[in-house]
Design an enzyme around this catalytic site. Structure first.
Site, short mmCIF file in Angstrom:
data_model
loop_
_atom_site.label_atom_id
_atom_site.label_comp_id
_atom_site.label_asym_id
_atom_site.label_seq_id
_atom_site.Cartn_x
_atom_site.Cartn_y
_atom_site.Cartn_z
N LEU A 1 -43.35 -29.16 -33.28
CA LEU A 1 -43.58 -30.58 -33.03
C LEU A 1 -43.59 -31.38 -34.35
CD1 LEU A 1 -44.23 -32.36 -30.57
CD2 LEU A 1 -46.63 -32.17 -31.26
N ASP A 2 -42.92 -32.50 -34.37
CA ASP A 2 -42.89 -33.40 -35.54
C ASP A 2 -42.30 -32.75 -36.78
OD1 ASP A 2 -44.17 -35.26 -33.92
OD2 ASP A 2 -46.16 -34.76 -34.64
N GLU A 3 -41.59 -31.66 -36.59
CA GLU A 3 -41.02 -30.95 -37.74
C GLU A 3 -39.50 -30.98 -37.74
OE1 GLU A 3 -42.40 -29.60 -40.32
OE2 GLU A 3 -44.50 -29.21 -39.81
N GLY B 1 -48.89 -35.31 -35.31
CA GLY B 1 -49.76 -35.19 -34.14
C GLY B 1 -50.20 -36.52 -33.58
#
Lengths: 289, 289, 289, 289
Positions: free
Chosen positions: C228-230, C202
């Site tokens: 997101l960010d995964e 995040g």
């Protein structure tokens, strides 16, 4: 003095009470000590200090400060210098054919990540002129041969002196500077060598690294001295490589290390973090700066 | 063949179709290929391969396998070796005064993190005998002087040969082995040098590193060859240091690097990941092992 | 086929004889295998291969090659792709305010260290237009608000499609792309996150890193996915920091890591070294390339 | 005071003149300042200092020194501690099944690379008793179940208190200590977590790292606090890994990182280099020690 950061660099014989005496001096003059870093070399009995002062609360002039400090410094045999953050330093970048360090320094300076003016780029070839033009930096093409070396160096020196250049960066300038030239700018010339010194001194370090089959390659930024590749080391780094690496891939991998190592060394110099002692560079870390 | 892993190491002139020929050979013999790693040195036109086979589905004997492989290998000019996981290797550790590498190797071997039998510890001093006793490993104290060197090496060689030692580890054995001794065990002696070779060859590397003011110190594990500190490099690593480091602190920081570098080199050797070519060691990474 | 390098990427259920079958196929078609890298995931029983072929000695057309390969691939359940070195890939760079990644990618591409055409730079702000102009790359300023997001993404998609963009690089583009947009370009969008994921997902990772008092900071390049960010991680690196680091200095130190991590990830992608499997990226190392 | 090193650790609100006042105090008492390290947290307006003194030239007693210092400390609101090198610290090591950290700490302590007495090893299992016996350290097997936890912790606490243990090291002790226990020993319990915190908190970090496909794995040493894995971080390190790594190989690679990270953290603590502030650990580097 107008609000700014004042940085003192001090080297002297070690003796009792130095921190107390120096810090008391600045406290009494009304400075706030932002950071105070010291290093004692017990082998050589030498003391080193870097003090950063906030001048906000003082009315003392630079002249008075320096005159007063001299009274403290002389009996204690200080070798010292002082730098003021309102003086922006001028740098000159010397290059030949290789562009990666040049781009990196210009980008950092343009984006405010290196606090300096790039006064000029000097090269013995015309190849990198377009980069200078992109960044709108004066570019001087000064070719050099064995016969014209003395004359060319005189031209370089004149450019540096007229433009009040504070630091010269050999960003893969593939010429050996004369002793005369180097001695004219002590601790004012930083060179990047594309190996982990003292391994692979001299020419073609990536080829030598391939032949030796090393498992790490590196780069070294150091002050230029008369003995080539022997000057005080400011910064070094390495990166793992494998048997798969050819001289060509080592060169490519090495380019990224060279950029970081040179940029960090230049920042440390511009930020007054370095004191040279003999052939060793004392490099204080940033203190929350 | 009983269920186990069979590892072939192959070196030969590069030519079209090698992977296909070799892997087809093993497929036809009923092996499952666990991993197949190759390296082409385009500069020397040489091909290298490491193949790991699962022998679960085959009834072929070792003798038949090797005889068949020889028929493939001869016309293609393979320089090859084969290793079977049911054969546990014997190692001998040679030491002098320094204990950290010895502890580390003994602990890894005892805890099953190095797959080998430690057959013996040989030392020219008696100092580390208590460590051998802690780990219940035979300890041979064989002092050496200039005059007795030939005789002492003969004793060492006899111990190695009688005990069928597969690998000798010089874990800070501070004696120079004779060319005769070294040539008797080609690619069977691993030495740890306490610097980032080729920097600081020879004695006292930490003192030299201090004097040169380097910003990283390292260690190098290599096969012992007649030219001291010039053998094929298996593993290297470094650690950042600062001007604060004295020769004593460099030695302490270096000890941790030496342990890791030597342990990894020994594991790579025991695991048949290395092919030597001239003065370079091809070190294949583990393949999910 | 004209002389060039052909790279196949293959994923399939593991089974006996795969290497032999695949390499024999290419050998019979007259290719020279430059490198052949494989990975077996024993947990998921899946096989991965990257083969690089030299097409010098073959007259086979691309169409025939692919049709023939399909006959091999179908019964063995290959998920595969093929790439030819005569096809230069087009990339688009998306940015917001931060310039360091942009400079780095443009410099590498201009100097031939990233093998691609930079087709365009797209930004939701106009701030970085001067950099695009320095490097003579088309710059599209497409502002975005919550209300106009769908429309703006449609404009972006049109630009990408019309210009046949092969890879989108989010070089600190501080907007969350919609699931629709991301799903339109699977494994074709690389994002740089300024932390060592999965730590500090995040916003404001450097602030969070300061507050948590970590001793290393890092950056992560990954394929963008709906979570997101995964997405699958391609490349990560870290750098030691100390308690002295403020959020501001962490940001500055981090910028250098971000540049290297993103550049390496993009090079790995352009060089066809990556196969994605579920949420993991198999990243083959360069093979002497 | 007999010749020795005295180390003060100080935390207080930042204000002008602190360095001068503190160093003048020690100078006037006749101490030689070996090193003086400071850190200013400008965000929280807090000042931190670590001063190491050589007591060779002073006759002052510990009591007088501390009483005098208190007069300086009180008005300036110091939170401070003092340590004398003639007091060897006692440590207790808590383990469960995993041996690598235990071996490493015992070896370092035995060989004089960790300056402390290992008073005891406490374990909820009997498995590692032979290692304790090898090193001749008392071993207490104190099994624990949910029902007996309170009682077992009371036994542990009694052992610690009776033996005047200064530092407890959780060297892969796989039990969660109660808040009561932890609060009894503030900043006196160091835990090693086998991931790069805050990534992969909780159980099975290597399995989680494999599933997330990270390209680096790490370890974190921190002070134990009531919030599990949330205590002040003392030391962290990572090592690159590839897609080839399975949870098992990650565990093996991680073991080497865990050893180094925990050993460094323990050394920093024993050497009085750490001041905790909120959830952050200020870790001063060694000063030529």
């Amino acid at each position: 003095m107008k609000p700014q950061v004042v940085t003192f660099l001090i080297k002297c014989p070690d003796q009792k009470g130095l921190v107390a005496k120096i810090t008391s001096f600045f406290f009494e003059k009304g400075f706030n000590i932002l950071s105070c870093q010291q290093y004692v070399n017990a082998i050589e009995n030498t003391y080193f200090m870097r003090v950063r002062l906030n001048a906000d609360g003082t009315n003392i002039s630079k002249e008075t400060l320096e005159a007063s400090f001299l009274e403290l410094a002389t009996p204690l045999k200080f070798d010292w210098s002082v730098n003021y953050s309102d003086k922006k330093q001028n740098i000159a970048i010397m290059v030949s054919h290789t562009s990666h360090n040049l781009y990196d320094l210009l980008e950092r300076s343009k984006e405010g990540r290196l606090d300096c003016n790039v006064s000029m780029i000097i090269s013995n070839h015309d190849k990198l002129r377009p980069i200078a033009e992109m960044f709108k930096i004066p570019f001087y093409h000064l070719p050099v041969t064995k016969e014209t070396k003395q004359e060319q160096e005189a031209q370089v020196a004149q450019l540096l002196d007229v433009n009040e250049v504070d630091l010269v960066i050999m960003a893969r300038y593939m010429q050996i500077l004369s002793a005369d030239f180097i001695n004219r700018y002590p601790e004012k010339i930083i060179n990047i060598h594309h190996s982990f010194l003292p391994a692979f001194q001299g020419a073609n370090p990536y080829k030598k690294a391939y032949e030796r089959g090393v498992k790490l390659i590196g780069a070294t930024a150091h002050y230029a001295t008369v003995d080539l590749d022997e000057g005080p080391i400011i910064e070094q780094d390495v990166k793992p490589v494998t048997h798969e690496s050819t001289p060509t891939t080592l060169k490519r991998i090495g380019a990224d290390i060279e950029k970081l190592v040179l940029a960090r060394a230049v920042k440390n110099h511009l930020n007054h973090q370095i004191i040279v002692s003999g052939n060793r560079a004392i490099v204080f870390p940033e203190a929350g700066e």
